[in-house]
Scaffold this motif. Structure first.
Motif, PDB file in Angstrom:
ATOM      1  N   SER A  43      -4.270 -50.124 -89.377  1.00 16.93           N
ATOM      2  CA  SER A  43      -5.228 -49.952 -88.572  1.00 16.93           C
ATOM      3  C   SER A  43      -6.239 -49.406 -88.521  1.00 16.93           C
ATOM      4  O   SER A  43      -7.310 -49.770 -89.060  1.00 16.93           O
ATOM      5  CB  SER A  43      -4.245 -48.715 -87.756  1.00 16.93           C
ATOM      6  N   THR A  44      -7.014 -49.342 -86.912  1.00 20.24           N
ATOM      7  CA  THR A  44      -8.645 -48.837 -87.264  1.00 20.24           C
ATOM      8  C   THR A  44      -8.929 -48.318 -87.080  1.00 20.24           C
ATOM      9  O   THR A  44     -10.064 -47.430 -87.736  1.00 20.24           O
ATOM     10  CB  THR A  44      -9.378 -49.589 -85.557  1.00 20.24           C
ATOM     11  N   GLN A  45      -7.634 -46.957 -87.866  1.00 19.89           N
ATOM     12  CA  GLN A  45      -8.143 -45.464 -87.575  1.00 19.89           C
ATOM     13  C   GLN A  45      -8.829 -45.749 -89.214  1.00 19.89           C
ATOM     14  O   GLN A  45     -10.049 -45.053 -89.272  1.00 19.89           O
ATOM     15  CB  GLN A  45      -6.702 -44.685 -87.454  1.00 19.89           C
ATOM     16  N   ALA A  78      -8.556 -54.790 -89.357  1.00 21.14           N
ATOM     17  CA  ALA A  78      -7.200 -54.251 -89.725  1.00 21.14           C
ATOM     18  C   ALA A  78      -6.578 -55.551 -89.330  1.00 21.14           C
ATOM     19  O   ALA A  78      -6.043 -54.937 -90.315  1.00 21.14           O
ATOM     20  CB  ALA A  78      -7.292 -52.959 -87.823  1.00 21.14           C
ATOM     21  N   LYS A  79      -6.362 -56.107 -88.979  1.00 19.76           N
ATOM     22  CA  LYS A  79      -5.361 -56.841 -88.443  1.00 19.76           C
ATOM     23  C   LYS A  79      -6.026 -57.895 -90.342  1.00 19.76           C
ATOM     24  O   LYS A  79      -5.011 -58.167 -91.021  1.00 19.76           O
ATOM     25  CB  LYS A  79      -5.511 -58.576 -87.970  1.00 19.76           C
ATOM     26  N   ASN A 118     -14.927 -57.514 -85.464  1.00 24.32           N
ATOM     27  CA  ASN A 118     -14.554 -56.273 -85.063  1.00 24.32           C
ATOM     28  C   ASN A 118     -13.377 -55.340 -85.515  1.00 24.32           C
ATOM     29  O   ASN A 118     -12.736 -55.730 -86.428  1.00 24.32           O
ATOM     30  CB  ASN A 118     -14.291 -56.699 -82.996  1.00 24.32           C
ATOM     31  N   ALA A 119     -13.456 -53.739 -85.792  1.00 21.83           N
ATOM     32  CA  ALA A 119     -12.621 -53.332 -85.573  1.00 21.83           C
ATOM     33  C   ALA A 119     -11.274 -53.876 -86.116  1.00 21.83           C
ATOM     34  O   ALA A 119     -10.220 -53.571 -87.327  1.00 21.83           O
ATOM     35  CB  ALA A 119     -12.405 -51.948 -84.764  1.00 21.83           C
ATOM     36  N   ARG A 120     -10.074 -54.546 -84.678  1.00 20.27           N
ATOM     37  CA  ARG A 120      -9.363 -55.654 -84.799  1.00 20.27           C
ATOM     38  C   ARG A 120      -9.380 -56.293 -85.434  1.00 20.27           C
ATOM     39  O   ARG A 120      -7.949 -56.297 -86.243  1.00 20.27           O
ATOM     40  CB  ARG A 120      -8.989 -55.255 -82.725  1.00 20.27           C
ATOM     41  N   SER A 121     -10.060 -57.215 -85.386  1.00 16.53           N
ATOM     42  CA  SER A 121      -9.782 -58.478 -86.471  1.00 16.53           C
ATOM     43  C   SER A 121      -9.562 -57.758 -87.958  1.00 16.53           C
ATOM     44  O   SER A 121      -9.240 -58.114 -88.867  1.00 16.53           O
ATOM     45  CB  SER A 121     -10.789 -59.418 -86.647  1.00 16.53           C
ATOM     46  N   THR A 163     -16.696 -62.516 -84.499  1.00 13.41           N
ATOM     47  CA  THR A 163     -15.635 -61.962 -84.832  1.00 13.41           C
ATOM     48  C   THR A 163     -15.505 -60.644 -85.165  1.00 13.41           C
ATOM     49  O   THR A 163     -14.162 -60.605 -85.176  1.00 13.41           O
ATOM     50  CB  THR A 163     -14.772 -63.166 -85.142  1.00 13.41           C
TER      51      THR A 163
END
Length: 187
Positions: free
Chosen positions: A40-42, A34-35, A29-32, A27
């Motif tokens: 943000s993912t930046q 970042a959340k 990844n950059a989005r998870s 699970t």
């Protein structure tokens, strides 16, 4: 303009490890992440460049967690070899997703470089040589057999297949050790 939230590399890795502990490596990844961080993912890509670099850092951190279990077992001087095996199983039981990450992931098509080095191998082989009188080469073969057995118990613990007590695990490891020792001393 709202203030930028800054995270250090260590904070990002720790958050990623916590995410993996709860939900598994697959699970991550950059989005998870970042959340998890509330950003943000930046900042993640700014810090790591790509996800492989972050995942490699998570692997290294997970290995440090595992090594703490082995280090703790070294503080128990009675039967140090068995203590290392019990620590491995305890790690599997208490850190299921980190155990899966380190010892149960599919490595056939893995893009990540091997970043885990088992610093405990020299210690483990030395304990076998000291306790048994086997040569280092024999101790290595002995340990491979013992590790296969111990890994099976650890997988049962990590997957919830079986929940053996410490006393049962102690007995299983003792019985396997004694049987292997008879085999190697009679070779």
């Amino acid at each position: 303009m709202p203030p930028r939230i800054q995270y250090t590399e260590a904070q990002m890795v720790e958050a990623a490890v916590e995410l993996v502990r709860r939900t598994g490596f697959e699970t991550l990844n950059a989005r998870s992440l970042a959340k998890e961080l509330g950003c943000s993912t930046q900042p993640i890509f700014r810090q790591f460049g790509d996800m492989n670099a972050l995942k490699a850092a998570v692997l290294r951190q997970a290995a440090k967690v595992y090594n703490r279990y082995i280090d703790e077992s070294k503080k128990r001087p009675e039967k140090p070899y068995k203590q290392a095996g019990l620590a491995y199983i305890r790690f599997a039981r208490e850190e299921r997703n980190l155990f899966r990450l380190l010892f149960m992931r599919d490595r056939q098509a893995e893009a990540l470089p091997p970043v885990i080095e088992d610093d405990s191998m020299d210690y483990i082989l030395s304990t076998v040589v000291d306790a048994t009188g086997l040569t280092r080469e024999q101790a290595s073969a002995f340990h491979l057999h013992m590790w296969i057995f111990t890994h099976g118990l650890a997988v049962m613990a990590a997957t919830g297949y079986a929940d053996f007590t410490e006393e049962e695990l102690d007995g299983f490891l003792y019985d396997e050790y004694a049987a292997l020792l008879r085999r190697y001393q009679n070779v």
